[in-house]
Motif scaffolding. Structure first.
Motif, mmCIF file in Angstrom:
data_model
loop_
_atom_site.group_PDB
_atom_site.id
_atom_site.type_symbol
_atom_site.label_atom_id
_atom_site.label_comp_id
_atom_site.label_asym_id
_atom_site.label_seq_id
_atom_site.Cartn_x
_atom_site.Cartn_y
_atom_site.Cartn_z
ATOM 1 N N ASN A 143 0.612 -1.331 0.064
ATOM 2 C CA ASN A 143 0.128 -0.056 -0.026
ATOM 3 C C ASN A 143 0.850 1.199 0.041
ATOM 4 O O ASN A 143 1.708 1.324 0.766
ATOM 5 C CB ASN A 143 -1.008 0.023 1.235
ATOM 6 C CG ASN A 143 -1.333 -1.288 1.380
ATOM 7 O OD1 ASN A 143 -2.365 -1.731 0.513
ATOM 8 N ND2 ASN A 143 -1.493 -1.632 2.492
ATOM 9 N N ASP A 144 0.551 2.117 -0.863
ATOM 10 C CA ASP A 144 1.143 3.653 -0.724
ATOM 11 C C ASP A 144 -0.074 4.485 -1.016
ATOM 12 O O ASP A 144 -0.637 4.441 -2.040
ATOM 13 C CB ASP A 144 1.893 3.508 -2.176
ATOM 14 C CG ASP A 144 2.474 4.890 -2.358
ATOM 15 O OD1 ASP A 144 2.888 5.480 -1.197
ATOM 16 O OD2 ASP A 144 3.036 5.399 -3.516
ATOM 17 N N ASP A 145 -0.213 5.347 0.116
ATOM 18 C CA ASP A 145 -0.992 6.298 0.225
ATOM 19 C C ASP A 145 -2.468 5.656 0.201
ATOM 20 O O ASP A 145 -2.980 4.964 1.090
ATOM 21 C CB ASP A 145 -1.105 7.511 -0.769
ATOM 22 C CG ASP A 145 0.255 8.126 -0.494
ATOM 23 O OD1 ASP A 145 0.643 8.290 0.588
ATOM 24 O OD2 ASP A 145 1.178 8.672 -1.301
ATOM 25 N N PHE A 146 -3.246 5.882 -1.112
ATOM 26 C CA PHE A 146 -4.537 5.356 -1.231
ATOM 27 C C PHE A 146 -4.519 4.245 -2.388
ATOM 28 O O PHE A 146 -5.672 3.672 -2.797
ATOM 29 C CB PHE A 146 -5.455 6.460 -1.844
ATOM 30 C CG PHE A 146 -5.685 7.526 -0.602
ATOM 31 C CD1 PHE A 146 -6.368 7.136 0.438
ATOM 32 C CD2 PHE A 146 -5.128 8.675 -0.860
ATOM 33 C CE1 PHE A 146 -6.330 8.091 1.657
ATOM 34 C CE2 PHE A 146 -5.291 9.600 0.215
ATOM 35 C CZ PHE A 146 -5.851 9.409 1.434
ATOM 36 N N LYS A 147 -3.243 3.862 -2.749
ATOM 37 C CA LYS A 147 -3.186 2.889 -3.744
ATOM 38 C C LYS A 147 -2.709 1.440 -3.210
ATOM 39 O O LYS A 147 -1.799 1.414 -2.580
ATOM 40 C CB LYS A 147 -2.177 3.264 -5.010
ATOM 41 C CG LYS A 147 -2.370 2.033 -5.986
ATOM 42 C CD LYS A 147 -1.218 2.564 -7.080
ATOM 43 C CE LYS A 147 -1.179 1.458 -8.056
ATOM 44 N NZ LYS A 147 -0.206 1.582 -9.037
ATOM 45 N N THR A 148 -3.612 0.174 -3.382
ATOM 46 C CA THR A 148 -3.140 -1.045 -2.912
ATOM 47 C C THR A 148 -2.984 -1.941 -4.377
ATOM 48 O O THR A 148 -3.588 -1.846 -5.307
ATOM 49 C CB THR A 148 -4.530 -1.771 -2.002
ATOM 50 O OG1 THR A 148 -4.440 -0.829 -1.222
ATOM 51 C CG2 THR A 148 -4.082 -2.929 -1.643
#
Length: 197
Positions: A105-110
């Motif tokens: 996960n990076d910020d709001f991206k999975t």
């Protein structure tokens, strides 16, 4: 089953060996309450004396591996300099093959990935995506049978393969509980691969 004695925290337990392999040992005990993953114990019978570490504890069984086993070298290394881990004089490092799914996960991206191997240097995973950032800390979730663990990973390299991209990430941080689950999962997967070989 062979009888064995286990010296743990000054107390001797009588047990029976259910499975004995160089990678791990399964011991049935009448009492397992005092044992915890990561504990050191000495297992002995009339032929041998082994220093072991606990990988997993259930109601009647304790799974142990030799105290110097490679699986115990797997840990977070946040203060290590990247070049120290991957220097020119590095010795051979054992890699454990896995085939499990995870997310990063990076910020709001999975992003869903497939874990291919684990070693003391970190975790290898594959994905068909160039959007993974190098030297970036990712929250992750790794599926270990019926449990999930949540380490933080730093992606250190990418290698383009024929059909996918293989990334290498070091363990930036992981809780002791999750680390114990990961080590036990690695050993059980190696056992399963050995049985199906």
């Amino acid at each position: 089953m062979k009888d064995i004695q286990v010296l743990h925290k000054g107390k001797v337990y009588e047990g029976q060996v259910g499975y004995d392999h160089e990678e791990f040992m399964e011991i049935t005990l009448h009492e397992t309450d005092g044992f915890a993953a990561g504990d050191t114990a000495i297992c002995f019978d009339f032929k041998r004396r082994l220093t072991m570490r606990v990988l997993h504890v259930s109601q009647s069984k304790v799974i142990m591996a030799p105290a110097n086993a490679e699986v115990f070298h797997i840990q977070a290394r946040p203060k290590k300099v990247y070049e120290e881990l991957f220097g020119d004089e590095q010795s051979a490092v054992k890699s454990f093959k896995l085939n499990t799914f995870a997310t990063i996960n990076d910020d709001f991206k999975t992003t869903a990935v497939r874990i291919t191997d684990v070693s003391q240097l970190g975790i290898g995973f594959e994905i068909n995506d160039f959007s993974i950032k190098m030297h970036h800390v990712y929250n992750s979730m790794i599926i270990c049978d019926d449990e999930c663990i949540y380490p933080k990973l730093i992606v250190r390299y990418a290698h383009i393969l024929e059909k996918t991209i293989r990334y290498g990430a070091e363990l930036h941080s992981i809780s002791q509980k999750d680390l114990n689950i990961l080590r036990y999962y690695i050993v059980t997967q190696q056992f399963n691969q050995l049985m199906h070989a």
